[in-house]
Design a protein around this motif. Structure first.
Motif, short mmCIF file in Angstrom:
data_model
loop_
_atom_site.label_atom_id
_atom_site.label_comp_id
_atom_site.label_asym_id
_atom_site.label_seq_id
_atom_site.Cartn_x
_atom_site.Cartn_y
_atom_site.Cartn_z
N LEU A 16 0.79 -1.31 0.16
CA LEU A 16 -0.03 0.00 -0.02
C LEU A 16 1.02 1.08 0.11
O LEU A 16 0.53 2.27 -0.94
N PRO A 17 1.77 1.28 0.75
CA PRO A 17 2.75 2.51 0.81
C PRO A 17 3.32 2.64 -0.60
O PRO A 17 3.75 3.80 -1.34
N CYS A 18 3.98 1.68 -1.33
CA CYS A 18 4.34 1.44 -2.49
C CYS A 18 3.56 2.07 -3.51
O CYS A 18 3.89 2.83 -4.49
N VAL A 19 2.20 1.90 -3.50
CA VAL A 19 1.17 2.27 -4.44
C VAL A 19 1.24 3.75 -4.21
O VAL A 19 1.19 4.77 -5.21
N ALA A 20 1.22 4.36 -2.78
CA ALA A 20 1.19 5.96 -2.75
C ALA A 20 2.42 6.58 -3.30
O ALA A 20 2.29 7.69 -3.83
N GLU A 21 3.56 5.75 -3.00
CA GLU A 21 4.81 6.31 -3.60
C GLU A 21 4.74 6.43 -5.20
O GLU A 21 5.09 7.20 -5.78
#
Length: 328
Positions: A16-21
């Motif tokens: 999920l944080p990788c998607v945001a990044e």
């Protein structure tokens, strides 16, 4: 101009944080998953609900010819075979999320590099990831990269054998908790948001083609300090009972994988390889900060009432009592 990126997964602990990044970096992001997890995807992300087991629906993803495919949900060799059939010749860059638990146990050197052999005779999970890596490396028509996260935290607590919320609940009740060994083994923890930056910076990099990278913090903590920090975060005391790993495995053979195959060993990583390709990056090294988000998620679960520990709680009681009685 950003790339068209597909995340298989996309709502998990790391993804999920990788998607945001990826969105923040200007990429056009699509996620494919079963839609089972409640997660706030960033605005503009396209969500496709589906199952990897639905071969026709999954094969259709390959026909979209994504620039980058970030695969977080392959755990078995047969899944890797299906991914190769789906994406070979149909994506610009395929990135497989493996695991740093594949590294040799016991380690030959106290600092792990990507040259450390991938040999784990103790944990079927790691053995399956190794098999997936080997299949991918032999594939044709796929520009691949393998990324090996180590213990990466966001919404789950870092515990030794998957006790999860049993540990803080015991701490709050004033009951002892188990740490394998003497508690002094150094263990690396990385925040998912810190992992995400270099991970996204690998997208489409020619120097990443056919390469393996781990992405971790440069800082390690002892397991005693990790458990004390968890206790500190919830206003409790960590009453730690140290138990030899082989003793714990005799109590529960299923612990051999996560302990003998992983957390009983020192985990210190050299990140120079990924920094050369993805650029320099830094990770939080303050343990309370590293655990702040997992503690926040824990407190939200506590507000709803933590489930009883059941048989695991009873086993921990027994182990702590019998270990503490030695030499008395």
């Amino acid at each position: 101009m950003g790339s068209r990126v597909l995340f298989v997964g996309g709502t998990g602990q790391i993804s999920l944080p990788c998607v945001a990044e990826a969105v923040a970096a200007g990429h056009d992001v699509t996620v494919f998953n079963r839609g089972k997890r409640e997660a706030d995807l960033p605005a503009g992300v396209t969500s496709i609900v589906g199952d990897m087991g639905d071969k026709n629906a999954y094969r259709a993803l390959g026909e979209q010819n994504f620039d980058v495919v970030a695969q977080f949900m392959v755990f078995k060799p047969e899944q890797m075979e299906e991914d190769i059939a789906t994406f070979a010749g149909k994506c610009g860059h395929y990135i497989f999320i493996s695991s740093a638990s594949v590294y040799e146990k016991p380690p030959r050197h106290y600092v792990i590099t990507e040259e450390t052999p991938a040999v784990n005779p103790y944990w079927p999970y790691s053995q399956a990831k190794i098999a997936c890596e080997e299949i991918l490396a032999k594939s044709e028509g796929l520009n691949w990269t393998i990324v090996r996260p180590s213990h990466t935290v966001r919404n789950g607590l870092p515990t030794m054998v998957g006790e999860n919320d049993v540990i803080p609940r015991r701490m709050l009740a004033g009951k002892p908790v188990i740490v394998a060994g003497d508690g002094a083994t150094p263990w690396t923890l990385t925040r998912s948001e810190d992992f995400a930056v270099p991970f996204v910076n690998l997208f489409g990099k020619s120097d990443a083609s056919g390469e393996i990278f781990h992405i971790t913090s440069d800082k390690a903590y002892t397991w005693d300090d990790i458990y004390k920090a968890i206790a500190r975060g919830i206003g409790a005391e960590a009453k730690i009972v140290h138990v030899p790993t082989d003793t714990l495995v005799r109590y529960n053979p299923e612990w051999e994988g996560p302990l003998t195959g992983d957390k009983s060993w020192a985990a210190l990583f050299d990140n120079s390889k990924v920094k050369r390709v993805a650029g320099d990056f830094s990770c939080s090294e303050d343990l309370d900060e590293v655990l702040a988000e997992p503690i926040r998620f824990l407190k939200a679960r506590m507000a709803e009432g933590l489930a009883p520990g059941g048989e695991l709680d009873q086993l921990i009681d027994r182990i702590c009592a019998e270990q503490s009685a030695l030499g008395a």
